[in-house]
Design a protein around this motif. Structure first.
Motif, PDB file in Angstrom:
ATOM      1  N   SER A  83      38.159  33.244 -20.343  1.00 23.68           N
ATOM      2  CA  SER A  83      38.258  34.166 -19.208  1.00 23.68           C
ATOM      3  C   SER A  83      39.350  33.655 -18.280  1.00 23.68           C
ATOM      4  CB  SER A  83      36.928  34.249 -18.446  1.00 23.68           C
ATOM      5  OG  SER A  83      35.893  34.763 -19.256  1.00 23.68           O
ATOM      6  N   ARG A  84      40.184  34.574 -17.813  1.00 15.76           N
ATOM      7  CA  ARG A  84      41.153  34.182 -16.791  1.00 15.76           C
ATOM      8  C   ARG A  84      40.443  33.945 -15.468  1.00 15.76           C
ATOM      9  NH1 ARG A  84      43.643  38.129 -19.846  1.00 15.76           N
ATOM     10  NH2 ARG A  84      42.804  39.766 -18.486  1.00 15.76           N
ATOM     11  N   ARG A  85      39.452  34.789 -15.177  1.00 10.76           N
ATOM     12  CA  ARG A  85      38.644  34.642 -13.971  1.00 10.76           C
ATOM     13  C   ARG A  85      37.189  34.890 -14.347  1.00 10.76           C
ATOM     14  NH1 ARG A  85      40.729  38.214  -9.188  1.00 10.76           N
ATOM     15  NH2 ARG A  85      40.257  39.843 -10.702  1.00 10.76           N
ATOM     16  N   VAL A  86      36.304  34.019 -13.899  1.00 12.90           N
ATOM     17  CA  VAL A  86      34.898  34.138 -14.268  1.00 12.90           C
ATOM     18  C   VAL A  86      34.035  33.974 -13.024  1.00 12.90           C
ATOM     19  CG1 VAL A  86      34.809  31.685 -14.878  1.00 12.90           C
ATOM     20  CG2 VAL A  86      33.047  33.226 -15.718  1.00 12.90           C
ATOM     21  N   ASP A  87      33.048  34.848 -12.899  1.00 11.61           N
ATOM     22  CA  ASP A  87      32.026  34.747 -11.865  1.00 11.61           C
ATOM     23  C   ASP A  87      30.809  34.092 -12.507  1.00 11.61           C
ATOM     24  OD1 ASP A  87      30.057  35.052  -9.965  1.00 11.61           O
ATOM     25  OD2 ASP A  87      30.650  37.085  -9.399  1.00 11.61           O
ATOM     26  N   LEU A  88      30.406  32.915 -12.013  1.00 11.12           N
ATOM     27  CA  LEU A  88      29.296  32.198 -12.639  1.00 11.12           C
ATOM     28  C   LEU A  88      28.003  32.992 -12.592  1.00 11.12           C
ATOM     29  CD1 LEU A  88      29.838  28.471 -11.605  1.00 11.12           C
ATOM     30  CD2 LEU A  88      30.511  29.648 -13.696  1.00 11.12           C
ATOM     31  N   ASP A  89      27.868  33.921 -11.645  1.00 12.88           N
ATOM     32  CA  ASP A  89      26.676  34.766 -11.618  1.00 12.88           C
ATOM     33  C   ASP A  89      26.551  35.572 -12.910  1.00 12.88           C
ATOM     34  OD1 ASP A  89      25.918  33.891  -9.169  1.00 12.88           O
ATOM     35  OD2 ASP A  89      26.733  35.578  -8.049  1.00 12.88           O
ATOM     36  N   ASP A  90      27.690  35.926 -13.525  1.00 10.10           N
ATOM     37  CA  ASP A  90      27.654  36.711 -14.758  1.00 10.10           C
ATOM     38  C   ASP A  90      27.110  35.903 -15.939  1.00 10.10           C
ATOM     39  OD1 ASP A  90      28.788  38.806 -13.344  1.00 10.10           O
ATOM     40  OD2 ASP A  90      30.835  38.212 -13.852  1.00 10.10           O
ATOM     41  N   LEU A  91      27.103  34.566 -15.815  1.00  5.46           N
ATOM     42  CA  LEU A  91      26.603  33.695 -16.884  1.00  5.46           C
ATOM     43  C   LEU A  91      25.182  33.231 -16.622  1.00  5.46           C
ATOM     44  CD1 LEU A  91      29.761  31.431 -17.389  1.00  5.46           C
ATOM     45  CD2 LEU A  91      29.232  33.627 -18.457  1.00  5.46           C
ATOM     46  N   GLY A  92      24.537  33.792 -15.611  1.00  3.92           N
ATOM     47  CA  GLY A  92      23.191  33.354 -15.252  1.00  3.92           C
ATOM     48  C   GLY A  92      22.188  33.525 -16.368  1.00  3.92           C
ATOM     49  N   GLY A  93      22.401  34.513 -17.239  1.00  3.89           N
ATOM     50  CA  GLY A  93      21.467  34.746 -18.336  1.00  3.89           C
ATOM     51  C   GLY A  93      21.366  33.573 -19.300  1.00  3.89           C
ATOM     52  N   LEU A  94      22.389  32.695 -19.341  1.00  2.96           N
ATOM     53  CA  LEU A  94      22.359  31.539 -20.235  1.00  2.96           C
ATOM     54  C   LEU A  94      21.265  30.551 -19.855  1.00  2.96           C
ATOM     55  CD1 LEU A  94      26.174  30.891 -20.607  1.00  2.96           C
ATOM     56  CD2 LEU A  94      24.629  31.526 -22.450  1.00  2.96           C
ATOM     57  N   ILE A  95      20.886  30.512 -18.567  1.00  3.78           N
ATOM     58  CA  ILE A  95      19.873  29.554 -18.117  1.00  3.78           C
ATOM     59  C   ILE A  95      18.608  30.256 -17.640  1.00  3.78           C
ATOM     60  CG2 ILE A  95      21.542  27.783 -17.502  1.00  3.78           C
ATOM     61  CD1 ILE A  95      21.215  28.654 -14.579  1.00  3.78           C
ATOM     62  N   GLY A  96      18.469  31.549 -17.952  1.00  2.70           N
ATOM     63  CA  GLY A  96      17.253  32.256 -17.593  1.00  2.70           C
ATOM     64  C   GLY A  96      17.271  32.866 -16.212  1.00  2.70           C
TER      65      GLY A  96
END
Length: 641
Positions: free
Chosen positions: A325-338
């Motif tokens: 990703s050139r730009r990533v919002d960590l909120d969008d990856l929240g599903g990885l940790i439940g």
């Protein structure tokens, strides 16, 4: 004597002629039906019935089978059978076989075929034919395949299929028909309607004429539109070899509210995500389905890269992905940790206060064990003004449900935070997990710059570890054992933060005005132990040029509560200081931050009483004498012990 030779000639020639005439008059191709049925049953490994057989001889010979029936295997109801075909006509180029030993079928016509495709909850199905691959009981090993038949045109009239697959929670009706528009090439149309993964599904496939399916010079066009619940997919392009799904030039588009819903369609165990839209090239090569040149968005993040899914017989598929990703919002990856990915909807205030802060969604073990995964992910820039992290790099491997995350690395200024994690299925359920975290020259200015408390400069180092078992991140943290140690030598910290932690009112006001704006940090030491989910303070000290801040108390990760106190002691004579403890107590979601009312009341009451007599005396209870200076971390840690 002459009559006897004549009689012998008549016998030797007449009888065969009569037999030949009788054969011609009485000939029936139906005599071959039992032979064909036995050959078909041996090939398919299940009963096959043929109602009629007709052959029209010639250079192009037509073979017509009527009332064809292929039964279900044992364990399935006899009716409806797997397949029924009222009429099947195959045209064979006899001369091509005689001259070149090639099987050429210029035309296949199938009239009103019916299929019943079934799979039960135990995984048994009626559409597998082990005998064809030499895997059935008593079957002979499969011979080396010869040249594949060359098919010209396939015509289907009024085709129907019922597909009921319990493992996929699918029950659909399909229709298939070849169309022959005037002046245009024929085309194949297949429509589907029903339920898939317990969600409504509709779809339509429009293919080109089924001519020379293996002719690389005549690619087969295909258009597919599909909607499964809220998920939409379109596929457009051509296939050079449709029967092998090879030579693909296909463009695939996916969109929907959550990539986790793609698992039934793709077999890839995606985590929950915010709404997404991705597109890329679909192909099949080297035994793997590949989705390359992918680009799109997931929530506020862009997503690019390649994914390959390799089906493996008798075990889990292998998913290999290289994403960036050139730009990533960590909120969008929240599903990885439940956690809830993206911008989770806000709950009413009462419900929000009862909601846990730590992610408490149980790990989906069946999904974790559904595929082996090799993932590399790079985020060049992490979005958010309130985010101290600059970039990230992750390498993830999942093998038979065991997870190895080595490393997960975040850039923070000139330093980085690196996480190594190993997790495996535990006997009592959930995951048995070990994790190590290292802090390497983490830039304090990046951490303090996103807080309302002040600014700072310096580089923090240290490490943390945890060993635990649980079904969710919250449960694992609430049961964990380990600890965390952090330290910083040199640097500076906003004087506003230092002063407010000790309620040094006069300096706090000046600091808020920018005078002074920083205080030098001689040393910072934090050492906390983790036991059964409770972080207990062994040492928390900040040694600045004019004060020492100390911390004590516990942080309960299981209950998500704070019971902590901060205290500042001046190193030199200070006016306007009320050195009461700052108490930080309550739930993570809404803690209270207040001075110790008992200590502050006693000191404040004395100041008010003395103020009635003389203003200068009112300052006496707020005067602290210096406790000496020790600018080295060794001395600070020794004093803490």
């Amino acid at each position: 004597m002459a009559a006897r030779p004549l009689r012998r000639v008549l016998i030797w020639t007449g009888i065969p002629a009569l037999l030949l005439l009788a054969l011609v008059l009485l000939w029936s191709w139906a005599w071959f039906i039992p032979l064909l049925e036995r050959r078909a049953e041996a090939a398919l490994g299940r009963p096959v019935q043929i109602g009629g057989l007709d052959v029209s001889l010639g250079r192009l010979t037509d073979i017509t089978l009527t009332d064809l029936r292929v039964d279900n295997p044992e364990g399935f109801p006899p009716d409806p059978p797997f397949a029924t075909v009222p009429s099947l006509r195959v045209r064979v180029d006899v001369m091509a076989f005689i001259r070149e030993r090639r099987i050429v079928l210029p035309e296949i016509v199938i009239d009103r075929p019916r299929l019943e495709v079934l799979a039960d909850a135990e995984g048994r199905n009626n559409y597998s034919f082990p005998a064809l691959s030499g895997e059935g009981e008593g079957a002979e090993p499969a011979a080396e395949p010869g040249p594949a038949p060359q098919v010209g045109e396939l015509r289907i009239a009024g085709g129907e299929a019922h597909v009921a697959l319990a493992p996929l929670r699918a029950d659909m009706r399909l229709t298939a028909e070849t169309e022959h528009p005037e002046g245009q090439p024929s085309r194949l149309r297949v429509a589907a309607e029903g339920r898939y993964a317990d969600q409504p599904i509709t779809g339509e496939l429009l293919g080109g004429a089924v001519l020379s399916l293996r002719d690389a010079d005549n690619p087969w066009p295909v258009e597919l539109s599909l909607q499964n619940g809220p998920t939409r997919a379109t596929l457009r392009g051509t296939l050079s070899d449709p029967l092998r799904f090879a030579g693909a030039n296909l463009r695939l588009d996916f969109s929907g509210p959550d990539m986790a819903l793609l698992m039934p369609l793709t077999g890839v165990p995606f985590p929950p995500t915010p709404p997404y839209r991705v597109t890329g090239q679909l192909d099949y090569a080297a035994g793997a389905v590949r989705f390359t040149g992918m680009e799109g968005t997931v929530g506020r993040s862009d997503l690019n890269g390649d994914i390959a899914v390799e089906p493996r017989e008798g075990t889990r598929p292998l998913v290999t992905a290289t994403l960036r990703s050139r730009r990533v919002d960590l909120d969008d990856l929240g599903g990885l940790i439940g956690a809830s990915p993206g911008d989770a909807p806000r709950r009413p205030s009462g419900a929000a206060r009862r909601e846990r802060v730590l992610p408490d969604t149980p790990v989906n073990m069946p999904k974790l064990q559904s595929a082996d995964v090799r993932l590399t992910y790079d985020g060049a820039q992490i979005l958010g003004q309130a985010m101290p992290l600059d970039d990230l790099h992750a390498e993830l491997a999942i093998t038979d449900g065991a997870v190895a995350l080595k490393p997960l690395r975040f850039g923070v200024g000139r330093g980085r935070i690196e996480i190594g994690l190993d997790a495996a299925p535990a006997e009592g359920g959930g995951l048995r997990t070990k994790a190590q975290i290292s802090f390497q020259r983490v830039d304090l200015s990046r951490l303090m710059g996103v807080t309302p408390m002040g600014e700072g400069q310096g580089a923090i180092g240290g490490s943390a570890r945890i060993e635990t078992q649980g079904r969710s991140v919250a449960e694992m943290l609430g049961r964990g054992d380990g600890g965390i140690t952090l330290g910083m030598a040199g640097g500076n910290l906003s004087a506003l933060l230092v002063d407010l932690s000790g309620l040094r009112l006069g300096n706090a006001i000046l600091s808020a005005l920018g005078l002074p704006d920083r205080t030098r940090v001689q040393c910072f030491v934090a050492d906390l132990g983790l036991r059964r989910g409770v972080l207990s303070t062994r040492t928390v000290l900040i040694d600045t040029e004019d004060a020492v801040i100390s911390g004590r108390g516990d942080i309960n990760l299981a209950r998500e509560t704070l019971d902590y106190a901060l205290r500042t002691e001046a190193k030199s004579f200070t006016i306007g200081s009320l050195p009461a403890d700052i108490l930080i107590r309550g739930p993570f979601r809404d803690p209270s931050v207040l001075p110790d009312p008992v200590e502050l009341g006693a000191r404040g009451g004395a100041a008010v009483g003395l103020g009635i007599i003389a203003l200068p005396l009112a300052l006496l209870p707020t005067i602290q004498l210096g406790i000496g200076e020790d600018k080295r971390c060794e001395g600070l840690a020794r004093r803490a012990r």
